[in-house]
Design an enzyme around this catalytic site. Structure first.
Site, PDB file in Angstrom:
ATOM      1  CG  ASP A  92      71.409  96.447  -6.713  1.00 12.70           C
ATOM      2  OD1 ASP A  92      72.485  96.620  -6.138  1.00 12.70           O
ATOM      3  OD2 ASP A  92      71.320  96.195  -7.917  1.00 12.70           O
ATOM      4  CB  THR A 180      71.838  91.972  -9.886  1.00 13.21           C
ATOM      5  OG1 THR A 180      72.213  92.426 -11.193  1.00 13.21           O
ATOM      6  CG2 THR A 180      72.186  93.041  -8.882  1.00 13.21           C
TER       7      THR A 180
END
Length: 411
Positions: A92, A180
């Site tokens: 990320d 995610t």
């Protein structure tokens, strides 16, 4: 002309739909264009140079995701938790740093609005891990990247990095990994790297990379929606949209071990041709149920593609994250994505910006539940928050008005 020039030279840009009047039902028309960085020329695309840079960096960002994911379940400390309990990985932050670094080299005057900031990386001792994955994918430089370079790149897109004010603004919008939770679920769950460019308040281009987009044949409800065998669904997908030039997709070549000799063509994407709400294929937020939505007053929902009754609609068990649903609609795999706005949940610009232009240029429509377009200037200071009335409705356009009327009747 490029965006290094004065923003005052840019006219107002609006979405231009190039969707055919009678699209092929439940299929994406295959209009292959032999591989090049983009499927259209710079004479047809005003922001061709910006889109080329965006495609390049999103592809490299997807490679970060794939590489980190390979090590997730064998390396300790690679999966951590944000304060809001959303799982997030080194990928990320690595993606945000990489995109920020690369875009700032080519377009230093264009700011970035993105999800993360470096405080979390610093406090969880992840700096070295993030620097490592970024260094591996960054373009060559005269000097190696330092920890400071990477942390500053992350913060370039973070909260309070820049104050925009009320005037129309030009900036990039990035979701480093949308979904995610899907990133952590394994190879079957979808996640997206999403990047859009806003010029003077209008979205003019977008790129979505989905490393584990699967064969169309695995979706029984939408057979062959990606077109021919050489379509872009085998080893991940990259989808691009440019105002007035349509939405296109191709494979993410060499990402999952695909031979470099395999055909790599651009395929034009269109939304599906469904014109009856009961026949539509729906996506909803992973955190919401069908029963809590407005259309539950009219239909029940089932995920059994072979067992949809007269009083039911098909609900696709798709993926995590909003951009995955936009990708489904823009590619023709889904007809509708519907999201309820809730008081306790903030709707973020990066979860929608790139999806909006991809759906629009594929012939679809995106509004709030009252029929108004989403306004990226809802947050006049930082451009990070959207305030759609009641919720967000994403459709193939054909059934948009019908669904709005249904929502209105139940409100």
């Amino acid at each position: 002309m490029n965006l290094l020039q004065s923003s005052s030279q840019f006219p107002t840009v609006r979405f231009l739909h190039l969707h055919p009047s009678s699209p092929t039902p439940l299929r994406t028309r295959s209009l292959p264009v032999r591989s090049s960085l983009l499927p259209f020329t710079n004479q047809n695309a005003k922001y061709h140079r910006e889109l080329e840079a965006a495609v390049d960096v999103v592809e490299r960002a997807c490679r970060i995701c794939v590489d980190v994911k390979k090590s997730l379940f064998s390396s300790e400390g690679r999966i951590v938790e944000k304060n809001d309990n959303t799982p997030v990985t080194v990928a990320d932050f690595g993606v945000q740093a990489l995109v920020s670094l690369e875009l700032s080299k080519v377009f230093p005057s264009i700011p970035l609005v993105a999800e993360e900031d470096s405080d979390f990386v610093r406090s969880n001792n992840l700096v070295d891990s993030v620097v490592s994955v970024v260094t591996d994918k960054a373009s060559s430089s005269d000097k190696p990247l330092t920890n400071t370079d990477v942390l500053e790149a992350i913060d370039r897109g973070g909260k309070s990095a820049i104050v925009y004010g009320t005037r129309p603004a030009t900036y990039w919008v990035l979701d480093p990994i949308d979904g995610t939770k899907g990133f952590l679920k394994g190879s079957e769950a979808l996640y997206v790297v999403g990047l859009a460019l806003v010029v003077e308040g209008d979205i003019v281009l977008g790129v979505m990379g989905c490393p584990n987009w699967q064969e169309a044949s695995s979706y029984n409800s939408t057979t062959d929606v990606q077109g021919s065998e050489s379509g872009p669904s085998r080893s991940g997908i990259i989808m691009v949209a440019h105002v007035g030039c349509g939405t296109w997709a191709r494979r993410l070549s060499d990402l999952m071990g695909v031979s470099a000799k395999a055909p790599n063509v651009w395929t034009r994407c269109f939304v599906d041709g469904c014109h009856l709400v009961p026949k539509a294929r729906f996506c909803i937020s992973d955190s919401q149920t069908w029963e809590s939505g407005p259309l539950s007053a009219f239909f029940s929902a089932t995920s059994d593609v072979d067992g949809v009754s007269d009083k039911e609609v098909l609900l696709l068990p798709t993926c995590c994250g909003s951009l995955c649903k936009y990708l489904m609609v823009a590619s023709g795999r889904a007809s509708v994505f519907i999201l309820r706005a809730r008081a306790q949940t903030i709707i973020k610009a990066w979860d929608h910006a790139v999806g909006i232009i991809c759906v629009h240029e594929a012939g679809g429509k995106v509004t709030d539940w009252k029929g108004s377009e989403l306004d990226l200037a809802d947050d006049p200071v930082e451009r990070r928050i959207l305030l759609p009335s009641m919720g967000v409705l994403v459709t193939n356009g054909t059934i948009h008005k019908q669904i709005l009327e249904m929502i209105s009747s139940t409100s």
